[in-house]
Design a protein around this motif. Structure first.
Motif, PDB file in Angstrom:
ATOM      1  N   LEU A  67       0.887  -1.100   0.152  1.00 29.01           N
ATOM      2  CA  LEU A  67      -0.231   0.082  -0.023  1.00 29.01           C
ATOM      3  C   LEU A  67       1.010   1.223  -0.014  1.00 29.01           C
ATOM      4  CD1 LEU A  67      -2.947  -1.179   2.561  1.00 29.01           C
ATOM      5  CD2 LEU A  67      -3.122  -0.328   0.267  1.00 29.01           C
ATOM      6  N   GLY A  70       0.424   2.565  -3.492  1.00 28.05           N
ATOM      7  CA  GLY A  70      -1.354   3.245  -3.357  1.00 28.05           C
ATOM      8  C   GLY A  70      -2.335   2.135  -3.275  1.00 28.05           C
ATOM      9  N   ALA A  71      -3.411   3.033  -3.577  1.00 27.18           N
ATOM     10  CA  ALA A  71      -4.878   2.286  -3.292  1.00 27.18           C
ATOM     11  C   ALA A  71      -4.870   0.978  -4.331  1.00 27.18           C
ATOM     12  CB  ALA A  71      -5.725   3.380  -3.417  1.00 27.18           C
ATOM     13  N   LEU A 112      -5.125  -2.032  -2.154  1.00 26.67           N
ATOM     14  CA  LEU A 112      -6.033  -2.323  -1.356  1.00 26.67           C
ATOM     15  C   LEU A 112      -7.233  -3.718  -1.830  1.00 26.67           C
ATOM     16  CD1 LEU A 112      -7.759   1.171  -0.437  1.00 26.67           C
ATOM     17  CD2 LEU A 112      -6.769  -0.583   1.325  1.00 26.67           C
ATOM     18  N   THR A 128      -0.177  12.276  -4.567  1.00 30.47           N
ATOM     19  CA  THR A 128      -1.385  11.954  -3.374  1.00 30.47           C
ATOM     20  C   THR A 128      -2.583  11.507  -3.984  1.00 30.47           C
ATOM     21  OG1 THR A 128      -0.623  13.578  -1.936  1.00 30.47           O
ATOM     22  CG2 THR A 128      -2.480  12.515  -1.412  1.00 30.47           C
ATOM     23  N   THR A 129      -3.064  12.266  -5.134  1.00 28.32           N
ATOM     24  CA  THR A 129      -4.219  11.588  -5.979  1.00 28.32           C
ATOM     25  C   THR A 129      -3.897  10.585  -6.814  1.00 28.32           C
ATOM     26  OG1 THR A 129      -4.764  14.159  -6.432  1.00 28.32           O
ATOM     27  CG2 THR A 129      -5.828  12.423  -7.580  1.00 28.32           C
ATOM     28  N   TRP A 164      -1.818   8.024  -5.938  1.00 31.10           N
ATOM     29  CA  TRP A 164      -1.650   7.172  -4.863  1.00 31.10           C
ATOM     30  C   TRP A 164      -2.866   6.692  -4.331  1.00 31.10           C
ATOM     31  CZ3 TRP A 164      -1.828   7.099   0.952  1.00 31.10           C
ATOM     32  CH2 TRP A 164      -1.161   6.164   1.213  1.00 31.10           C
ATOM     33  N   SER A 165      -3.873   7.416  -4.401  1.00 27.47           N
ATOM     34  CA  SER A 165      -5.383   7.230  -3.894  1.00 27.47           C
ATOM     35  C   SER A 165      -6.137   6.475  -5.088  1.00 27.47           C
ATOM     36  CB  SER A 165      -5.894   8.269  -3.072  1.00 27.47           C
ATOM     37  OG  SER A 165      -6.085   9.531  -3.978  1.00 27.47           O
ATOM     38  N   VAL A 166      -5.847   6.279  -6.262  1.00 24.45           N
ATOM     39  CA  VAL A 166      -6.700   5.739  -7.128  1.00 24.45           C
ATOM     40  C   VAL A 166      -6.737   4.072  -6.793  1.00 24.45           C
ATOM     41  CG1 VAL A 166      -7.389   5.280  -9.532  1.00 24.45           C
ATOM     42  CG2 VAL A 166      -6.198   7.516  -8.674  1.00 24.45           C
ATOM     43  N   PRO A 167      -7.600   3.319  -6.590  1.00 22.95           N
ATOM     44  CA  PRO A 167      -7.601   1.802  -6.566  1.00 22.95           C
ATOM     45  C   PRO A 167      -7.680   1.249  -7.663  1.00 22.95           C
ATOM     46  CG  PRO A 167      -9.725   2.441  -5.814  1.00 22.95           C
ATOM     47  CD  PRO A 167      -8.811   3.913  -6.215  1.00 22.95           C
ATOM     48  N   LEU A 168      -6.664   1.515  -8.753  1.00 24.28           N
ATOM     49  CA  LEU A 168      -6.799   1.039 -10.024  1.00 24.28           C
ATOM     50  C   LEU A 168      -5.447   1.028 -10.597  1.00 24.28           C
ATOM     51  CD1 LEU A 168      -8.799   0.358 -12.297  1.00 24.28           C
ATOM     52  CD2 LEU A 168      -8.862   2.509 -13.020  1.00 24.28           C
ATOM     53  N   PRO A 186      -3.999  -0.351   6.029  1.00 21.96           N
ATOM     54  CA  PRO A 186      -4.003   0.927   5.451  1.00 21.96           C
ATOM     55  C   PRO A 186      -3.492   2.028   6.440  1.00 21.96           C
ATOM     56  CG  PRO A 186      -6.151  -0.002   4.989  1.00 21.96           C
ATOM     57  CD  PRO A 186      -5.197  -1.004   6.010  1.00 21.96           C
ATOM     58  N   ALA A 230       0.193   2.294   6.199  1.00 16.74           N
ATOM     59  CA  ALA A 230       0.605   2.793   5.121  1.00 16.74           C
ATOM     60  C   ALA A 230       0.418   4.168   5.153  1.00 16.74           C
ATOM     61  CB  ALA A 230      -0.055   2.197   3.939  1.00 16.74           C
ATOM     62  N   LEU A 245     -14.062   3.873 -11.558  1.00 15.59           N
ATOM     63  CA  LEU A 245     -12.707   4.789 -11.612  1.00 15.59           C
ATOM     64  C   LEU A 245     -12.136   5.156 -12.787  1.00 15.59           C
ATOM     65  CD1 LEU A 245     -11.905   3.670  -8.120  1.00 15.59           C
ATOM     66  CD2 LEU A 245     -12.114   6.213  -8.593  1.00 15.59           C
ATOM     67  N   ALA A 279     -11.586  10.114  -8.098  1.00 19.13           N
ATOM     68  CA  ALA A 279     -10.290   9.685  -7.153  1.00 19.13           C
ATOM     69  C   ALA A 279      -9.767  10.965  -6.392  1.00 19.13           C
ATOM     70  CB  ALA A 279      -9.261   8.946  -7.873  1.00 19.13           C
ATOM     71  N   ARG A 296     -12.077  13.958  -1.343  1.00 21.83           N
ATOM     72  CA  ARG A 296     -11.636  13.746  -0.084  1.00 21.83           C
ATOM     73  C   ARG A 296     -12.658  14.123   1.025  1.00 21.83           C
ATOM     74  NH1 ARG A 296      -6.372  13.895   1.280  1.00 21.83           N
ATOM     75  NH2 ARG A 296      -5.196  13.138  -0.644  1.00 21.83           N
ATOM     76  N   PRO A 314      -8.685  10.457   1.569  1.00 23.33           N
ATOM     77  CA  PRO A 314      -8.929  10.090   0.025  1.00 23.33           C
ATOM     78  C   PRO A 314     -10.273   9.249   0.014  1.00 23.33           C
ATOM     79  CG  PRO A 314      -6.682   9.640   0.059  1.00 23.33           C
ATOM     80  CD  PRO A 314      -7.520   9.943   1.485  1.00 23.33           C
ATOM     81  N   ALA A 329     -11.581   7.128  -1.993  1.00 20.58           N
ATOM     82  CA  ALA A 329     -11.422   5.768  -2.566  1.00 20.58           C
ATOM     83  C   ALA A 329     -10.981   5.003  -1.369  1.00 20.58           C
ATOM     84  CB  ALA A 329     -10.622   5.911  -3.801  1.00 20.58           C
ATOM     85  N   TRP A 330     -10.149   5.481  -0.482  1.00 17.26           N
ATOM     86  CA  TRP A 330      -9.482   4.438   0.526  1.00 17.26           C
ATOM     87  C   TRP A 330     -10.500   4.341   1.601  1.00 17.26           C
ATOM     88  CZ3 TRP A 330      -4.375   2.925   2.107  1.00 17.26           C
ATOM     89  CH2 TRP A 330      -3.392   3.318   1.121  1.00 17.26           C
ATOM     90  N   LEU A 368     -12.883   1.566  -0.186  1.00 17.37           N
ATOM     91  CA  LEU A 368     -12.342   0.191  -0.282  1.00 17.37           C
ATOM     92  C   LEU A 368     -11.571  -0.148   0.747  1.00 17.37           C
ATOM     93  CD1 LEU A 368     -12.077  -1.579  -2.837  1.00 17.37           C
ATOM     94  CD2 LEU A 368     -10.126  -0.612  -3.417  1.00 17.37           C
TER      95      LEU A 368
END
Lengths: 514, 103
Positions: free
Chosen positions: A77, A81-82, A85, A226-227, A229-233, A293, A296, B47, B54, B57, B62, B64-65, B68
Motif C-alpha cells: 500500500l 497506493g490504493a 487495497l 497523492t491523487t 496514490w489514492s486511485v484503487p486501479l 492501510p 501505510a 474509476l 479519485a 476527499r 481520500p 477511495a481509501w 475500499l
C-alpha cells in the motif's frame, strides 16, 4: 541493546528476540497441551470434527493471515497506493464466494482432503492423483514465501543470518504438527489470530494517538502525487483495468482452492456450522484488514523514505521511528512477535494440508509388503511437506514473496475453484472433464507465471496477460471442464444423483448417507 | 426429526424435491454474487470511466481509501449474514416438507 541496526534507528535486537522467544514458547506449550488430546488419525487430521464455529473461525483466520497480510499488505500500500487495497479486500471477499458456493456442501461431502472430495464425487483414482499433485504444488508454492519472509524478518529485526528464519520456523512447525496434528494446531491457530490482531492493533492505536497529538499532519507529498496514490486501479488505462480485474478474479476465486483453507472446513461438525464459521471468518478478517492501510497512511506522513527501501519492513520499523525510547522498543517487539506468529500459523496449516495428502496418497500405501500406520504416515508426510520448501528457501532462489503468493492464488483459482463449483452444482461433470480442466487451468496459469518470472518485462498486452493470468485461465479451465464433460456424457458416474442429495440435504433430514 | 423416504429410495418425487432445493440454493448464491459484483466489483470500472472521483476527499482522507479500505468489509459481512439466514431458511423449509411427505 545488542546492536543498533541501520534499519531500526534507536532500537536494538532485544525486543525482537524477546518477542520471538515468547511466541515460540507459547506456540509449543499450546501444541503440547493439544498433544494430550490427540490420539486417533481423525484427531490428527480433522480434530475429530468437534470444533465449534467460534473457535474454528478464529483458527481459520489465524491460519489464513500470513506474512503477506501482516507485513506485505501495508508495504504494498505504501509503495503502490490504493490499487493494492484489492489484495486485502480480495482475500476477505474470497470467503464470501467460498461461503455461497462451497462451504456447507463441501463439509457434507464428508471428505478429509480435496483429493478425497474429488474421488468421492467422481469415483476416479486418476482425478484423485491429479488433485493430490495440485495440492502439493500449491501448498509448496505458498510455503516457500513463508520461509523466505521468516528469513527476511529475522535478519532485519534481530540481525541473525539469513538461514536462521527458515530453520527456526521449519523446526517449530514440524514439532507442533508431528506432535499434535490438527487438534493441537486448531488451538494454536485460534490463539495466533488474537495474537496477530493485538500485535497490529495496539501499535496502530498508539501511533494514531501520537499523530493526533502532533496536530494531525497531512501527506507531505504534492497533491498530484497523492491523487495518483489514492486511485484503487493499476496504471496504464485498459491494461491497468485488466490487471486489477485479474487480481480480483485470482483472490475472489482462489481462496476456496487453497488446500490449507479447505482442510479447515472438514473440522466443522456439520454443514450449518461450516456456514456460520465462514460468516465469523469474514468478521474477523474484516477487522484485521482495517489496520494495514493505517500503517501505510502513517508511513506516508512520518517515513516516506520507507517506500523506496524495501517496504516489506514498514510494519516492523514504523513504531520505532515514530515512538522513541522504551515505548518504541515494546511496540517493535509486538509487531515482530506478530509477524513471527504469522509465519508459524500459515506454515503449520499448509504443512497439515500437504502432509494429509502425502500421507494418504503416498506414505500409507503398501510398499514391499509393509505399510505405515495412519499417524506414522502423517508424521512422515509432515517432514517431507516442510523440509522441501524450507530447503528451497535456504538456497535463496525463488521470486519475491508477493509474486509467489499471487501465483498460488492464480493456480488455485484456475484449478480447484472450477472443480469444486462444478462438482457441487452440476450433475454432468465427468472424470475426463475434470482432469482436462485441471490440466488446462493448472498448466496455463503456472506456465504464464514462469514466463513472467524468467523473461524480461515489457509493456505489451502479452506481458500483461501473463503477469496476472487468472482472468483468462480460470474461465478457460471452467470451459474445458464443461466442454469435455459434455463430450464424454456417458461416463457421468452412476452414483452422482445420490451424492448430490448428500451434498445439499440439511443434516436435520435423516438420510441414508452411506 | 424429518425422515426422507422418497429421497432415500431415489424416486422421481425425491429427485424433484432435492432438485428444487438445489435450484433454490444456487439461485440464492447467484443473487449474492451479483450484488457483490455490482457493489464491489464495479469500482475499478467506475474509476476507470470517471477518474476525477479519485480526487475527492473527506477531511485528510481520500474517498477511495475510505470506501475500499473501510466500507467494503461491513458490506461483505452483511451479504454473508443475509445469505446464511436465507440458506438456512431454505433448508428448514425442505426439512419441513420431508416431514409432511413421510407422515
Amino acid at each position: 541493546m545488542i546492536s543498533d541496526l541501520p534499519g531500526l534507528p534507536g532500537t536494538g535486537a532485544a525486543p525482537g528476540i524477546v518477542a520471538i522467544v515468547l511466541v515460540t514458547v507459547a506456540t509449543l506449550a499450546l501444541g503440547t497441551y493439544g498433544l494430550r488430546l490427540s490420539r486417533t488419525t481423525s484427531d490428527f487430521m480433522v480434530a475429530s470434527r468437534a470444533v465449534g464455529p467460534r473457535m474454528n473461525a478464529a483458527a481459520v483466520s489465524g491460519e489464513y493471515l500470513s506474512a503477506a497480510s501482516f507485513l506485505g499488505a501495508a508495504g504494498l500500500l505504501l509503495a503502490f497506493g490504493a490499487e493494492m487495497l484489492w489484495y486485502p479486500v480480495g482475500w476477505t471477499a474470497g470467503y464470501l464466494v467460498l461461503l455461497v458456493l462451497v462451504a456447507a456442501p463441501l463439509r457434507r461431502s464428508g471428505a478429509y482432503t480435496l483429493p478425497d472430495f474429488a474421488e468421492a464425487r467422481l469415483g476416479s483414482r486418476a482425478v484423485r492423483r491429479t488433485c493430490a499433485l495440485l495440492v502439493v504444488a500449491i501448498g509448496w508454492l505458498y510455503l516457500l514465501p513463508q520461509f523466505q519472509g521468516a528469513g527476511i524478518t529475522l535478519a532485519s529485526a534481530v540481525g541473525g543470518p539469513g538461514w536462521l528464519g527458515p530453520v527456526v520456523v521449519a523446526v517449530v512447525v514440524l514439532v507442533n504438527v508431528t506432535a499434535g496434528g490438527m487438534r493441537s494446531i486448531t488451538l494454536v491457530q485460534a490463539f495466533q489470530y488474537w495474537l496477530k490482531l493485538t500485535a497490529l492493533l495496539v501499535p496502530a492505536a498508539v501511533l494514531l494517538v501520537v499523530w493526533w497529538g502532533d496536530g494531525r499532519p497531512g501527506d507531505p507529498a504534492s497533491t498530484a502525487a497523492t491523487t495518483a496514490w489514492s486511485v484503487p486501479l493499476a496504471d496504464g488505462g485498459a491494461q491497468g483495468l485488466y490487471l486489477t480485474y485479474s487480481l480480483i478474479a485470482a483472490t475472489f476465486l482462489g481462496t476456496m482452492g487453497l488446500p490449507h483453507v479447505v482442510v479447515r472446513f472438514y473440522t466443522n461438525p456439520d454443514g450449518r456450522a461450516a456456514r456460520r464459521t465462514t460468516l465469523l471468518v469474514l468478521v474477523l478478517l474484516g477487522v484485521f484488514y482495517l489496520l494495514p492501510p493505517v500503517y501505510a497512511g502513517l508511513a506516508r506522513v512520518y517515513a516516506p523514505g520507507l517506500a523506496d527501501s524495501g517496504s516489506d519492513g514498514l510494519v516492523l520499523e514504523l513504531p520505532g521511528l515514530v515512538v522513541p525510547g522504551l515505548g518504541g522498543d515494546v511496540l517493535t517487539g509486538m509487531v515482530v512477535g506478530g509477524a513471527f506468529a504469522a509465519f508459524l500459523s500459515t506454515s503449520s496449516g499448509l504443512a497439515i494440508a500437504v502432509a494429509g495428502v502425502l500421507s494418504q496418497d503416498v506414505f500409507t500405501r503398501p510398499f514391499r509388503g509393509t505399510r505405515l500406520s495412519g499417524v506414522a504416515g502423517f508424521r512422515a508426510g509432515a517432514v517431507v511437506a516442510v523440509v522441501v520448501p524450507a530447503g528451497v528457501a535456504l538456497t535463496g532462489s525463488g521470486a519475491g514473496v508477493a509474486t509467489t503468493v499471487g501465483l498460488a492464488f492464480a493456480v488455485a483459482a484456475s484449478t480447484f475453484c472450477p472443480l469444486l463449483v462444478l462438482g457441487i452444482w452440476w450433475r454432468g461433470l465427468t472424470p475426463a472433464g475434470a482432469i482436462a480442466g485441471l490440466l488446462a487451468g493448472g498448466v496455463g496459469s503456472s506456465a504464464a507465471a514462469l514466463v513472467t518470472l524468467y523473461t524480461p518485462a515489457s509493456d505489451g498486452w502479452s506481458d500483461v496477460l501473463l503477469r496476472q493470468p487468472a482472468a483468462w485461465s480460470a474461465p478457460l479451465a471452467l470451459l474445458v471442464m464443461v466442454g469435455v464433460s459434455l463430450a464424454t456424457r456417458r461416463t457421468v458416474p452412476a452414483h452422482t444423483n445420490r451424492l448430490m442429495v448428500r451434498l445439499h440435504t440439511p443434516e436435520a433430514v435423516v438420510l441414508d448417507r452411506g | 426429526m424429518a425422515r426422507a423416504g422418497e429421497v432415500d429410495q431415489d424416486t422421481r418425487l425425491g429427485g424433484l424435491y432435492v432438485g428444487s432445493l438445489l435450484r433454490e440454493q444456487l439461485w440464492l448464491a447467484a443473487r449474492t454474487l451479483t450484488v457483490l459484483a455490482l457493489v464491489v466489483g464495479s469500482l475499478p470500472l467506475v474509476l476507470h470511466l470517471a477518474p476525477d472521483l479519485a480526487a475527492l476527499r473527506v477531511g485528510p482522507f481520500p474517498v477511495a481509501w475510505l470506501v475500499l479500505g473501510g466500507a467494503t468489509y461491513p458490506i461483505l459481512v452483511l451479504l454473508a449474514w443475509r445469505y446464511v439466514r436465507r440458506a438456512e431458511r431454505n433448508e428448514a423449509a425442505f426439512a419441513e416438507l420431508m416431514d409432511e411427505v413421510d407422515r
